[in-house]
Design an enzyme around this catalytic site. Structure first.
Site, short mmCIF file in Angstrom:
data_model
loop_
_atom_site.label_atom_id
_atom_site.label_comp_id
_atom_site.label_asym_id
_atom_site.label_seq_id
_atom_site.Cartn_x
_atom_site.Cartn_y
_atom_site.Cartn_z
N ASP A 141 0.85 -1.18 0.00
CA ASP A 141 0.00 0.00 0.00
C ASP A 141 0.89 1.23 0.00
O ASP A 141 1.99 1.19 0.51
CB ASP A 141 -0.84 0.04 1.28
CG ASP A 141 -2.02 -0.88 1.21
OD1 ASP A 141 -2.30 -1.40 0.12
OD2 ASP A 141 -2.67 -1.08 2.25
N ASP A 193 -5.26 -3.33 4.58
CA ASP A 193 -5.82 -2.86 5.84
C ASP A 193 -7.33 -2.99 5.90
O ASP A 193 -7.91 -3.16 6.95
CB ASP A 193 -5.40 -1.41 6.12
CG ASP A 193 -5.66 -0.49 4.93
OD1 ASP A 193 -6.39 -0.91 4.00
OD2 ASP A 193 -5.16 0.63 4.91
N ASP A 244 -9.70 -6.29 1.69
CA ASP A 244 -8.37 -6.79 1.36
C ASP A 244 -8.17 -8.24 1.80
O ASP A 244 -7.19 -8.87 1.42
CB ASP A 244 -7.28 -5.93 2.03
CG ASP A 244 -7.19 -4.54 1.41
OD1 ASP A 244 -7.57 -4.41 0.24
OD2 ASP A 244 -6.73 -3.62 2.10
MG MG Z 1 -6.82 4.40 2.52
#
Ligand code: MG
Ligand code: ADP
Length: 912
Positions: free
Chosen positions: A338, A649, A653
């Protein structure tokens, strides 16, 4: 009025699902803004912690028995039994002694490892957001009490049994309780008192998972009083210390036992049939062979090595939830990370506001309140711009769940989304008092942010407003498309005109090109009494107020970690829901390889399977992607043979995290759903911790190989020496008990130290190992064979020297035992650097573990040689200084030969 805590009995009797929220609040003596802190504390004392009882670990007996489950140990036990039958009580005693000591070490170390793992797991204990005295605070979920008002959102695990007070699009997966895995939609409507658990739509039960939406709920039961507690479900606490490698080694142990037994039978036949051994002698020689060949300490050392790896990773803020990840981490070839919060600091600051009335710059640092909003020339904004800015700041503040507060040290802390915190700060800089403003316009409706539609909307009532105010914020390309008008200033008020989409899109590009995270903010005044529009109709009459551009600085450690990953042959891919241009600018700033343009979610959607695979492989940045793309990316990369780590997160996901070889969840901003799906959790959300964990993973793998490379040649060498002696009709250079002594003292004193070996300097300068690489590679196989042979040569040479010096059989054998132990000590130094030279300053200095181990071994060896009781037990005799020199010389020679071998293999591998 004095408040009185409700008693446990009244609580248990109430049918919470059948009463309206107000009744529930009254029954629990609490207002909708939560308990006061001291009331919560006294209730905690009365009701106890909100925790389920832990499942009892294995019983003591079972754990002790577990130590004797190894086939190798069974062979030893059978040998001991036969020794007793033949009247060799000393031998039997020593064999049993070894078995017991081995079990004790295994038992103690395993207990310590399990305790350490449990402590590490506690570092990621679930937390809950709760209203206490009207203020949102984060607490340990274990501290919740009946009467607490908690906030839950998508991805949270419901922390206690809740009577919902309000719910926006809330969906809960109740499979933990009802077995039904399709998420159920929740509301606040009371149900029939007799309604079954699954039909109680106004309740959210502890242990179930929120899959979408947001809600506020009243805690009505905690701990074992919850529905899940009542059906006797307990939390799992013990995880077996088992990984693929440990299993692989167990299989190896079984095959090894079979080989040893077959070899013993052959040797026995040769001894009795060809060499004329007495039955009894032949048998004891074969027992010697069996015990020498068995690496009885190996399983324990491997487990300890893994446990130490887990602890080292925890120290680097990487918490392993499933033990096999320790091994897999060392093989990671691609990290999909990410951007927001992992590569960047997730400390957002608004820098720019773009309005139809012009561009404004926002001054100040981080979350500091100082700073003002000015024109690009540094002047106060004109009246028209100021009017639009005021509305932009207001909408940004209302369509917002974050709170900013100063901690004890005066640092600003964020409760909620950092991007929203930045908007709170912007509002203050634009002259609004956040708390007052929010209190004056209470929220009466909400459509929460969802990474699929990428916007969030909230509806607000105000005492002197003509109608409720709809505020919307979200990704600019979505909102610009949705809005029908744009806001302009007219005589200190605000007016609208048709939206000029191309102009706004150009502004977005310009902001994104400077690495800004861009958000669009829009609003609309609804007619009095109107409710929240449906999600599909949110654009009707919506007015775009403007854009905000935020900076999110890179994490300094992440920049270094990116470079470290590159030199370790690991590819890093940035995955983000953010704008492509923003993502590319940040990737470039952080020194990532950006030869290819970012791939966008739209591009991925349009691609056929082949193109998708190509994009997954060659692109470094993936922007405006949704969680569904993450799953496909992992699969595409794995299809090309890569071992993939994927971070995540959000609740969506979870599938990608599960699918990845190592799923990495964020400890701070990650949801419970993501953490549960992940194999590893980052306590600090930092990308650098992933790279640190990979480094430790490589170290663990190296150390496992070292343990094997060190243990097996000793066993192999001793076994070969005995076989050779019997087949060639020579005197045995060692007795069975002496071999056992060597195995035990060196396994504990020396082998164990390899579990503590630090990372080799080259560990992060070589490419990752292949996913399917066997633990015992051809090279390791060669090394084990070669060193075994050296041990045989050393053994016979020293034995011969001892006899030649007139030491007699017992003296020569004592000398051989000392020489073998010396060779082991020197071989330990050689093996600490598998391929690199060991004759370096740091190589010779060893580590504390190595030096302590050697001291213990030498002391034990002195007792073995010079202490009379040991002399009787092991049939040894004291040696003189020359003999000690011979023994040491054997060790030095072995070391020298192996260093030469290493140099030659280095030359060969370099040539290839
Ligand atoms: Mg975000
Ligand atoms: P990232 O990978 O950067 O965390 P997200 O999926 O969280 O991406 O967000 C994608 C986009 O959605 C952001 O760039 C922003 O435009 C928008 N967005 C994110 N969070 C919110 C929010 N709370 N409210 C409105 N819009 C949001």
């Amino acid at each position: 009025m004095t408040r009185q805590s409700p008693g446990p009995l009244t609580i248990a009797e109430t049918a919470w699902h059948a009463v309206p929220p107000e009744t529930a609040l009254a029954a629990l003596n609490v207002r909708a803004d939560g308990l006061a802190g001291d009331e919560a504390a006294s209730r905690l004392a009365a009701f106890g912690p909100n925790r389920l009882e832990a499942k009892a670990g294995r019983s003591l007996i079972a754990r002790i028995a577990g130590q004797f489950r190894d086939v190798l140990i069974h062979v030893l036990l059978v040998s001991a039994a036969i020794s007793i039958l033949l009247g060799h009580y000393v031998d039997a005693g020593v064999i049993l002694g070894v078995v017991v000591i081995n079990a004790v070490i295994g038992f103690v170390q395993e207990g310590r490892a399990e305790k350490a793992l449990a402590a590490i797991r506690d570092m990621i204990a679930p937390r809950a957001a709760v209203l206490r005295g009207g203020v949102r605070v984060g607490v340990d979920a274990a501290e919740l009490v009946p009467g607490d008002v908690v906030l839950i959102e998508a991805g949270d695990r419901v922390p206690a049994d809740l009577r919902l007070l309000d719910a926006a699009g809330l969906h809960v997966d109740e499979s933990a309780l009802t077995g039904e895995s399709v998420p159920v939609s929740k509301s606040t409507t009371p149900t029939h008192p007799e309604a079954a658990l699954a039909d109680r739509v106004c309740m959210a039960y502890s242990g179930t998972m929120t899959t979408a939406g947001q809600a506020r709920g009243l805690v009505v039961a905690t701990g074992s009083a919850t529905e899940i507690g009542r059906i006797g479900r307990m939390i799992e606490t013990v995880e077996t210390l088992e990984t693929p490698l440990v299993r692989q080694m167990a299989g190896f142990g079984r095959r090894l036992s079979a080989v040893i037994l077959a070899m013993s039978a052959v040797v026995f036949a040769v001894a009795v049939g060809l060499r004329g051994y007495a039955f009894d002698d032949a048998f004891m020689a074969v027992v010697g062979l069996a015990v020498s060949a068995i690496p009885e300490g190996l399983p324990a050392v491997m487990t300890i090595t893994l446990a130490i790896g887990v602890q080292r990773m925890a120290r680097r803020r990487a918490i392993v939830r499933r033990l096999p990840a320790v091994e897999t981490l060392g093989a990671i070839g691609v990290i999909c990370s990410d951007k927001t919060g992992t590569l960047t600091a997730n400390e957002m600051t608004v820098r720019d506001c773009v309005l139809a009335e012009g561009r404004l710059a926002v001054e100040g640092h981080g979350y500091d309140p100082d700073g003002r909003v000015a024109t690009e020339a540094g002047e106060d904004p004109a009246t028209a711009a100021a009017a639009v800015l005021a509305d932009l700041a207001l909408a940004g503040l209302l369509c917002n769940d974050a709170r900013l507060f100063a901690d004890e040290e005066g640092r600003w802390r964020v409760e909620g989304d950092p991007m929203e915190a930045a908007l709170v700060r912007l509002a203050a800089k634009a002259g609004l008092d956040p708390d007052q403003t929010r209190a004056a316009r209470p929220r009466i409706g909400l459509i929460p942010f969802d990474s699929r539609h990428r916007w969030m909307a909230s509806l607000h009532a105000g005492t002197d407003d003509p109608g409720p105010l709809l505020c919307v914020k979200g990704a600019p390309e979505v909102l610009i498309g949705l809005c029908e008008a744009e806001a302009i200033g007219i005589d200190a008020g605000i007016g609208t005109r048709p939206i000029d989409r191309p102009a706004w899109e150009a502004e977005v590009e310009a902001l994104a090109g400077r690495g800004r995270r861009v958000l669009a903010i829009a609003a609309r005044r609804l007619s009095a009494g109107a409710g929240m529009p449906a999600a599909g109709e949110i654009g009707q009459g919506l007015v775009l107020l403007g854009l905000v551009g935020m900076i999110d600085p890179p994490r300094p450690a992440a920049v270094e970690a990116l470079a470290a990953a590159r030199s370790a042959g690991i590819k890093v891919k940035m995955i983000t829901g953010d704008h492509a241009v923003t993502a590319a600018a940040i990737a470039r700033d952080m020194g990532m390889d950006v030869t290819h343009p970012p791939a966008t979610g739209a591009e991925l959607d349009a691609a056929d399977a082949e193109t998708f695979a190509k994009l997954a492989h060659e692109r470094q940045v993936f922007a405006r992607v949704s969680p569904e793309h993450k799953l496909r990316l992992v699969e595409a990369l794995q299809a090309k043979g890569a071992v993939v780590a994927m971070t995540g997160d959000g609740v969506n996901d979870a599938p990608a995290l599960k699918r990845a070889d190592v799923g990495v969840a964020m400890g701070n901003k990650g949801t419970e759903a993501a953490k549960q799906a992940a194999q590893m959790v980052l306590a600090d959300d930092d990308f650098a911790s992933i790279v640190a964990a990979i480094r430790e993973g490589r170290t663990v793998y190296d150390n496992l190989r070292k343990v094997i490379a060190w243990t097996l040649p000793t066993n192999g060498g001793e076994a070969m020496a005995i076989v050779a002696a019997i087949i060639l009709g020579l005197t045995l250079p060692l007795t069975a008990v002496q071999i056992l002594w060597i195995n035990m003292i060196t396994a504990v004193g020396l082998g164990l130290t390899l579990a503590f070996e630090p990372t080799e300097p080259a560990a992060m300068r070589r490419p990752p190992r292949a996913a399917d690489a066997p633990l015992v590679t051809p090279f390791l196989f060669w090394r084990i064979g070669f060193v075994s042979l050296l041990f045989v040569i050393g053994t016979f040479t020293v034995f011969h020297l001892g006899e030649a010096r007139g030491l007699g059989l017992e003296g020569a054998r004592t000398l051989v035992v000392n020489a073998v132990v010396a060779m082991e000590i020197f071989y330990l130094f050689a093996v600490r650097y598998m391929a690199g030279p060991s004759l370096t300053l740091t190589g010779i200095m060893g580590t504390r573990a190595v030096l302590t181990g050697i001291a213990v071994t030498v002391a034990a060896q002195a007792a073995f040689t010079w202490w009379p009781p040991m002399n009787r037990l092991f049939q040894t005799v004291p040696l003189g200084p020359v003999e000690i020199l011979i023994a040491t010389g054997a060790g030095v020679s072995l070391f020298a030969v192996i260093e030469i071998e290493k140099r030659i293999t280095r030359l060969i591998t370099r040539r290839h």
